[in-house]
Design a protein around this motif. Structure first.
Motif, mmCIF file in Angstrom:
data_model
loop_
_atom_site.group_PDB
_atom_site.id
_atom_site.type_symbol
_atom_site.label_atom_id
_atom_site.label_comp_id
_atom_site.label_asym_id
_atom_site.label_seq_id
_atom_site.Cartn_x
_atom_site.Cartn_y
_atom_site.Cartn_z
ATOM 1 N N GLY A 86 4.557 7.076 -6.895
ATOM 2 C CA GLY A 86 5.651 6.115 -6.898
ATOM 3 C C GLY A 86 6.467 6.228 -5.624
ATOM 4 N N GLU A 117 3.405 -6.313 -16.837
ATOM 5 C CA GLU A 117 4.059 -5.550 -15.781
ATOM 6 C C GLU A 117 3.372 -4.206 -15.559
ATOM 7 O OE1 GLU A 117 8.190 -5.229 -16.687
ATOM 8 O OE2 GLU A 117 8.626 -7.317 -16.144
ATOM 9 N N GLN A 118 2.986 -3.556 -16.655
ATOM 10 C CA GLN A 118 2.308 -2.268 -16.534
ATOM 11 C C GLN A 118 0.937 -2.420 -15.886
ATOM 12 O OE1 GLN A 118 3.453 0.846 -17.077
ATOM 13 N NE2 GLN A 118 5.416 -0.184 -17.382
ATOM 14 N N LYS A 170 0.158 -4.731 -13.680
ATOM 15 C CA LYS A 170 0.432 -4.945 -12.263
ATOM 16 C C LYS A 170 0.797 -3.622 -11.581
ATOM 17 C CE LYS A 170 3.589 -7.383 -9.148
ATOM 18 N NZ LYS A 170 4.761 -8.291 -9.064
ATOM 19 N N LYS A 171 1.631 -2.820 -12.268
ATOM 20 C CA LYS A 171 2.041 -1.538 -11.716
ATOM 21 C C LYS A 171 0.853 -0.587 -11.597
ATOM 22 C CE LYS A 171 5.385 2.173 -12.491
ATOM 23 N NZ LYS A 171 6.492 2.657 -13.358
ATOM 24 N N LYS A 172 -0.033 -0.640 -12.576
ATOM 25 C CA LYS A 172 -1.214 0.219 -12.556
ATOM 26 C C LYS A 172 -2.097 -0.104 -11.357
ATOM 27 C CE LYS A 172 -5.015 1.751 -15.527
ATOM 28 N NZ LYS A 172 -5.676 1.576 -16.854
ATOM 29 N N LEU A 179 -0.286 1.257 -8.232
ATOM 30 C CA LEU A 179 -0.359 2.716 -8.150
ATOM 31 C C LEU A 179 -1.771 3.180 -7.811
ATOM 32 C CD1 LEU A 179 1.879 3.700 -11.202
ATOM 33 C CD2 LEU A 179 2.393 4.057 -8.782
ATOM 34 N N LEU A 211 6.496 -1.657 -5.528
ATOM 35 C CA LEU A 211 6.641 -0.780 -6.683
ATOM 36 C C LEU A 211 8.102 -0.517 -6.997
ATOM 37 C CD1 LEU A 211 5.108 0.994 -8.743
ATOM 38 C CD2 LEU A 211 5.242 2.857 -7.091
ATOM 39 N N SER A 258 9.393 -3.298 -9.026
ATOM 40 C CA SER A 258 8.846 -3.238 -10.383
ATOM 41 C C SER A 258 9.516 -2.169 -11.229
ATOM 42 C CB SER A 258 7.342 -2.973 -10.308
ATOM 43 O OG SER A 258 6.786 -2.806 -11.583
ATOM 44 N N ASN A 259 9.998 -1.112 -10.570
ATOM 45 C CA ASN A 259 10.560 0.024 -11.304
ATOM 46 C C ASN A 259 12.015 -0.175 -11.730
ATOM 47 O OD1 ASN A 259 8.320 1.645 -11.366
ATOM 48 N ND2 ASN A 259 8.788 2.692 -9.463
ATOM 49 N N GLU A 288 12.504 -0.861 -15.437
ATOM 50 C CA GLU A 288 12.038 0.319 -16.166
ATOM 51 C C GLU A 288 13.064 1.444 -16.086
ATOM 52 O OE1 GLU A 288 8.359 3.473 -15.740
ATOM 53 O OE2 GLU A 288 7.975 1.353 -15.319
#
Length: 263
Positions: free
Chosen positions: A115, A189-190, A192-194, A197, A227, A230-231, A234
């Motif tokens: 991250g 969203e997860q 996309k984040k995956k 990452l 990222l 996106s965070n 969260e």
């Protein structure tokens, strides 16, 4: 459980190890020491960094004399990198009393995606534990989505006209609509984040191997900025979750904070 942050100065490190050893010797119990120890145990735990054998021997002696076990790290080799990604070290680890492994036989220590931090997060988990389903909570961050207010209003309009529906029925209907919506929203969203990452991780592995290009380095910078965006939501959920949980945890955590003054 003892949270450790090792100082940079070699002499201060020795003071910390001595204090920790004294604390463990005078307080009965099973221990988990975790954190940034700011020290490697052997030369292979560093990449393009200076290895100080004397300091490593002192650290290894502390672990041995305290009767602690170093949980092997799965995933990536190193847990810290500098800003230019030219230097990598494994400074984060978990040390446990031998009997901890008798209580939790399936303990695994694994790196997570980096991250935005210069440290890789590491997670210690007993793979046999199952804490059941997560209870429903309404998070303030959901109001940041433009469609949320309309979703709640539409769900309420669908059920409010039903004369046979109780108040509980109406609330459960709205709740089910929110749960379905947020599950899909977070899932997208997860995903996309995956993907982000995974790409960052792939580029960092190329950098660790010394075969990256300037294009890939620049791509990594852009992905980290994406990222960060996106965070944000969260992070708001995590803060609210901590506030909701408060002091309700059943696990007693004993933390030893060792402070050293800067010269």
């Amino acid at each position: 459980m003892v949270n450790v942050y090792g100082p940079n100065n070699a002499m201060k490190k020795r003071i910390v190890w001595d204090k920790l050893m004294g604390f463990l010797a005078t307080n009965e119990g099973e221990y988990v020491l975790f954190g940034d120890f700011n020290k490697v145990r052997e030369e292979t735990e560093g990449f393009r960094s200076i290895f100080h054998e004397d300091e490593a021997n002192v650290f290894n002696t502390f672990i041995s004399n305290s009767g602690l076990l170093d949980i092997p790290l799965g995933g990536r080799r190193f847990t810290w990198v500098n800003k230019s990604f030219s230097k990598m070290i494994r400074v984060d680890r978990v040390l446990v009393s031998p009997n901890v492994l008798n209580i939790f036989a399936d303990l695994k220590l694994t790196t997570l995606a980096r991250g935005l931090s210069d440290h890789l997060p590491i997670i210690l988990q007993d793979l046999k534990n199952n804490f059941g389903p997560t209870p429903f909570k309404c998070f303030d961050s959901w109001c940041l989505y433009e469609e949320f207010n309309g979703l709640v209003k539409d769900a309420a309009d669908e059920i409010m006209g039903c004369r046979t529906a109780t108040y509980h029925d109406k609330m459960m209907h709205v709740k089910s609509k929110i749960k379905s919506w947020i599950k899909e929203k977070k899932g997208n969203e997860q995903l996309k984040k995956k993907v982000i990452l995974a790409r960052i991780n792939a580029i960092e592995q190329l950098i660790e191997s010394g075969v990256e290009t300037e294009v890939e380095r620049n791509e990594r910078k852009d992905l980290i900025q994406e990222l960060d965006t996106s965070n944000r939501i969260e992070d708001l959920d995590i803060i609210q979750n901590v506030e909701l949980n408060g002091m309700r945890g059943k696990l007693k955590i004993f933390s030893l904070f060792v402070e050293t003054k800067q010269e």
